[in-house]
Motif scaffolding. Structure first.
Motif, PDB file in Angstrom:
ATOM      1  N   TRP A   1      45.327  40.782  38.011  1.00 19.90           N
ATOM      2  CA  TRP A   1      44.079  40.783  38.775  1.00 19.90           C
ATOM      3  C   TRP A   1      44.231  39.984  40.074  1.00 19.90           C
ATOM      4  O   TRP A   1      45.218  39.305  40.285  1.00 19.90           O
ATOM      5  CB  TRP A   1      42.905  40.261  37.934  1.00 19.90           C
ATOM      6  CG  TRP A   1      43.135  39.054  37.089  1.00 19.90           C
ATOM      7  CD1 TRP A   1      43.509  39.029  35.775  1.00 19.90           C
ATOM      8  CD2 TRP A   1      42.978  37.662  37.463  1.00 19.90           C
ATOM      9  NE1 TRP A   1      43.607  37.736  35.313  1.00 19.90           N
ATOM     10  CE2 TRP A   1      43.274  36.883  36.320  1.00 19.90           C
ATOM     11  CE3 TRP A   1      42.611  37.017  38.641  1.00 19.90           C
ATOM     12  CZ2 TRP A   1      43.225  35.486  36.336  1.00 19.90           C
ATOM     13  CZ3 TRP A   1      42.558  35.631  38.665  1.00 19.90           C
ATOM     14  CH2 TRP A   1      42.860  34.875  37.522  1.00 19.90           C
TER      15      TRP A   1
ATOM     16  N   ALA B   1      27.488  38.258  38.675  1.00 22.67           N
ATOM     17  CA  ALA B   1      28.715  38.974  39.021  1.00 22.67           C
ATOM     18  C   ALA B   1      28.478  40.478  39.131  1.00 22.67           C
ATOM     19  O   ALA B   1      29.131  41.170  39.913  1.00 22.67           O
ATOM     20  CB  ALA B   1      29.803  38.679  37.991  1.00 22.67           C
ATOM     21  N   LYS B   2      27.526  40.984  38.350  1.00 20.34           N
ATOM     22  CA  LYS B   2      27.216  42.421  38.370  1.00 20.34           C
ATOM     23  C   LYS B   2      26.133  42.783  39.369  1.00 20.34           C
ATOM     24  O   LYS B   2      25.732  43.947  39.464  1.00 20.34           O
ATOM     25  CB  LYS B   2      26.770  42.871  36.972  1.00 20.34           C
ATOM     26  CG  LYS B   2      27.881  42.897  35.937  1.00 20.34           C
ATOM     27  CD  LYS B   2      27.314  43.304  34.577  1.00 20.34           C
ATOM     28  CE  LYS B   2      28.402  43.404  33.533  1.00 20.34           C
ATOM     29  NZ  LYS B   2      27.849  43.633  32.180  1.00 20.34           N
TER      30      LYS B   2
ATOM     31  N   ASP C   1      27.057  36.561  34.168  1.00 18.07           N
ATOM     32  CA  ASP C   1      27.336  37.992  34.117  1.00 18.07           C
ATOM     33  C   ASP C   1      26.386  38.766  35.030  1.00 18.07           C
ATOM     34  O   ASP C   1      26.805  39.662  35.775  1.00 18.07           O
ATOM     35  CB  ASP C   1      27.191  38.478  32.673  1.00 18.07           C
ATOM     36  CG  ASP C   1      27.850  39.820  32.440  1.00 18.07           C
ATOM     37  OD1 ASP C   1      29.059  39.924  32.692  1.00 18.07           O
ATOM     38  OD2 ASP C   1      27.152  40.766  32.014  1.00 18.07           O
TER      39      ASP C   1
ATOM     40  N   ILE D   1      36.388  39.515  43.844  1.00 16.07           N
ATOM     41  CA  ILE D   1      34.940  39.326  43.889  1.00 16.07           C
ATOM     42  C   ILE D   1      34.583  37.876  43.567  1.00 16.07           C
ATOM     43  O   ILE D   1      33.722  37.279  44.202  1.00 16.07           O
ATOM     44  CB  ILE D   1      34.233  40.266  42.879  1.00 16.07           C
ATOM     45  CG1 ILE D   1      34.443  41.736  43.269  1.00 16.07           C
ATOM     46  CG2 ILE D   1      32.740  39.949  42.783  1.00 16.07           C
ATOM     47  CD1 ILE D   1      33.738  42.148  44.525  1.00 16.07           C
TER      48      ILE D   1
ATOM     49  N   ARG E   1      37.573  39.817  34.511  1.00 12.57           N
ATOM     50  CA  ARG E   1      36.738  41.019  34.355  1.00 12.57           C
ATOM     51  C   ARG E   1      36.444  41.705  35.685  1.00 12.57           C
ATOM     52  O   ARG E   1      36.440  42.935  35.764  1.00 12.57           O
ATOM     53  CB  ARG E   1      35.412  40.639  33.682  1.00 12.57           C
ATOM     54  CG  ARG E   1      35.567  40.212  32.238  1.00 12.57           C
ATOM     55  CD  ARG E   1      34.224  39.765  31.675  1.00 12.57           C
ATOM     56  NE  ARG E   1      33.218  40.823  31.758  1.00 12.57           N
ATOM     57  CZ  ARG E   1      31.908  40.607  31.738  1.00 12.57           C
ATOM     58  NH1 ARG E   1      31.441  39.377  31.656  1.00 12.57           N
ATOM     59  NH2 ARG E   1      31.061  41.606  31.802  1.00 12.57           N
ATOM     60  N   PHE E   2      36.163  40.922  36.729  1.00  4.35           N
ATOM     61  CA  PHE E   2      35.612  41.497  37.956  1.00  4.35           C
ATOM     62  C   PHE E   2      36.599  41.562  39.122  1.00  4.35           C
ATOM     63  O   PHE E   2      36.296  42.159  40.148  1.00  4.35           O
ATOM     64  CB  PHE E   2      34.368  40.717  38.376  1.00  4.35           C
ATOM     65  CG  PHE E   2      33.244  40.792  37.376  1.00  4.35           C
ATOM     66  CD1 PHE E   2      32.502  41.957  37.223  1.00  4.35           C
ATOM     67  CD2 PHE E   2      32.950  39.715  36.560  1.00  4.35           C
ATOM     68  CE1 PHE E   2      31.480  42.045  36.292  1.00  4.35           C
ATOM     69  CE2 PHE E   2      31.922  39.778  35.622  1.00  4.35           C
ATOM     70  CZ  PHE E   2      31.191  40.949  35.489  1.00  4.35           C
ATOM     71  N   ASN E   3      37.786  40.954  38.978  1.00 10.42           N
ATOM     72  CA  ASN E   3      38.744  40.937  40.088  1.00 10.42           C
ATOM     73  C   ASN E   3      39.885  41.924  39.889  1.00 10.42           C
ATOM     74  O   ASN E   3      40.959  41.758  40.445  1.00 10.42           O
ATOM     75  CB  ASN E   3      39.325  39.522  40.277  1.00 10.42           C
ATOM     76  CG  ASN E   3      38.330  38.577  40.933  1.00 10.42           C
ATOM     77  OD1 ASN E   3      37.149  38.863  41.003  1.00 10.42           O
ATOM     78  ND2 ASN E   3      38.812  37.433  41.407  1.00 10.42           N
TER      79      ASN E   3
ATOM     80  N   MET F   1      35.491  35.254  34.352  1.00  5.15           N
ATOM     81  CA  MET F   1      34.818  36.193  35.260  1.00  5.15           C
ATOM     82  C   MET F   1      35.839  36.917  36.139  1.00  5.15           C
ATOM     83  O   MET F   1      35.726  38.125  36.399  1.00  5.15           O
ATOM     84  CB  MET F   1      33.802  35.445  36.129  1.00  5.15           C
ATOM     85  CG  MET F   1      32.607  34.905  35.375  1.00  5.15           C
ATOM     86  SD  MET F   1      31.584  33.838  36.420  1.00  5.15           S
ATOM     87  CE  MET F   1      30.876  35.026  37.545  1.00  5.15           C
ATOM     88  N   GLN F   2      36.840  36.182  36.624  1.00  9.25           N
ATOM     89  CA  GLN F   2      37.865  36.796  37.471  1.00  9.25           C
ATOM     90  C   GLN F   2      38.627  37.881  36.712  1.00  9.25           C
ATOM     91  O   GLN F   2      38.932  38.936  37.261  1.00  9.25           O
ATOM     92  CB  GLN F   2      38.831  35.722  37.981  1.00  9.25           C
ATOM     93  CG  GLN F   2      38.208  34.796  39.018  1.00  9.25           C
ATOM     94  CD  GLN F   2      39.190  33.750  39.509  1.00  9.25           C
ATOM     95  OE1 GLN F   2      39.863  33.074  38.721  1.00  9.25           O
ATOM     96  NE2 GLN F   2      39.275  33.589  40.814  1.00  9.25           N
TER      97      GLN F   2
ATOM     98  N   SER G   1      28.517  43.801  43.658  1.00  7.22           N
ATOM     99  CA  SER G   1      29.351  44.935  43.247  1.00  7.22           C
ATOM    100  C   SER G   1      29.378  46.052  44.285  1.00  7.22           C
ATOM    101  O   SER G   1      30.411  46.675  44.505  1.00  7.22           O
ATOM    102  CB  SER G   1      28.843  45.492  41.908  1.00  7.22           C
ATOM    103  OG  SER G   1      27.498  45.914  42.033  1.00  7.22           O
TER     104      SER G   1
END
Length: 370
Positions: A265, A195-196, A192, A237, A230-232, A227-228, A201
């Motif tokens: 996503w 990724a952040k 996490d 990303i 949440r962040f894609n 992770m994808q 970011s």
């Protein structure tokens, strides 16, 4: 059959040193949690360096550097058993041999089978298979089934699934000790943080999660998918890596692309042939499970181009996918460029990237850069 396949996801002392036969990939060994934190800090420096040197850089991370590999092994066994149970139920409904995404279990019959096997009463499983969860189809496919791992159980709970050969219920997941649960949570926290990271970011650095040995890979892929999700949402990303020397590579790509479509996503992938072939084959032969690797180099090439073409078609259709073609094979690079032209994918869209190890294939790298 099933027992043989599960041997793959159990620790074996003879293969504790994972460096054997591996010359092109870094191997991390678990020392303690402090060492994992050090690895995370190293990855953070790489992310920030990449963000400072280009507008859309890449940085690679390895999950075995961020936590205890034993957790990845245990979680992989869980995921493989869960998927095997789905395939066994599909066979019971006369769907053996179909492609992964073409298997659709009738929810009513599935609920009856779960009740008969003593896993859950019909009343208990009713909310698992609501119209909302199934999109009103009344059937359960592999993606619906996989989602139950999230809603049906927490990782630390004991979940029983039947062994169709013995008819006995067996634990899907051995209980983690309190310390093992903490180690698992810390691994997820480190992912996490990466990724952040400000470089990822704010500066558009993409994180490529490396693929590793096949017995870790189900867990690595599943955690990367989380992770994808949440962040894609707005841009790719997080990139998952697929090893095309594996017999199951195409099924894995197709299932994950379909999940990204349903949930909306951006699908990001790095395609490689694979770095652990000798070790994988020796381990399978010694322990006694089916070799997970394609039988010939030609079959691996076919698999690579099949997976790549599937992702390129997805880019053409939705423009919500990106691919890193990580290959030193000149034919593969030419194939990619030809298909890009045929599908109308322009380099300026930045949906297709190429990667080679520095100095290993300069006759391909430099012309691509121009």
């Amino acid at each position: 059959g099933a027992e043989q396949r599960e041997k793959q996801y159990r620790a074996h002392p003879g293969f504790g040193d994972r460096r054997g036969g591996v010359i092109s990939a870094r191997t991390y060994f678990y020392a303690d949690e402090a060492k994992c934190d050090q690895h995370m800090e190293t990855f953070l420096r790489c992310i920030n360096a990449s963000g400072g040197s280009s507008e859309d850089g890449f940085s690679a991370i390895k999950l075995t550097a961020l936590g205890r590999p034993q957790f990845l092994l245990q979680f992989s066994e869980v995921l493989v058993k869960w998927r095997r149970f789905f395939h066994q139920m599909a066979a019971e409904q006369g769907q053996a041999g179909r492609a992964a995404l073409e298997m659709k279990l009738e929810a009513e019959r599935l609920q009856e089978a779960l009740a008969k096997l003593g896993i859950a009463t019909k009343a208990e499983s009713q909310h698992w298979f609501t119209g909302e969860n199934l999109g009103g189809s009344g059937t359960v496919d592999l993606l619906d089934w996989n989602s139950l791992i999230d809603t049906r159980t927490k990782l630390s709970k004991l979940l029983l699934v039947p062994n169709m050969q013995t008819g006995q219920l067996e634990p899907l997941l051995s209980r983690f000790t309190e310390e093992e649960e903490l180690q698992m949570k810390r691994m997820l926290q480190r992912m996490d943080v990466l990724a952040k990271a400000r470089g990822a970011s704010e500066k558009g650095v993409r994180l490529m999660v490396d693929a590793e040995q096949s017995y870790f890979q189900p867990a690595i892929s599943r955690l990367t998918l989380e992770m994808q999700r949440r962040f894609n949402r707005d841009q790719p990303i997080i990139f998952n890596t697929y090893q095309c020397y594996l017999k199951e590579a195409y099924d894995n790509v197709a299932v994950d692309v379909e999940l990204s479509r349903r949930e909306g996503w951006h699908f990001g992938t790095k395609l490689v042939r694979g770095a652990y072939m000798e070790q994988e084959r020796e381990r399978a032969a010694q322990i006694g499970y089916e070799d997970p690797i394609n039988p010939t180099y030609e079959k691996t090439n076919e698999m690579y181009h099949r997976c790549l073409d599937y992702v390129l078609e997805e880019i053409r259709l939705r423009r919500k996918a990106s691919v890193m073609v990580a290959s030193h094979n000149e034919d593969t690079v030419k194939f990619t460029l030809r298909r890009m032209m045929e599908l109308g994918i322009h380099p300026s869209e930045k949906k297709v990237y190429f990667g080679q190890l520095l100095g290993m294939c300069d006759q391909i790298t430099f012309p691509l850069g121009e």
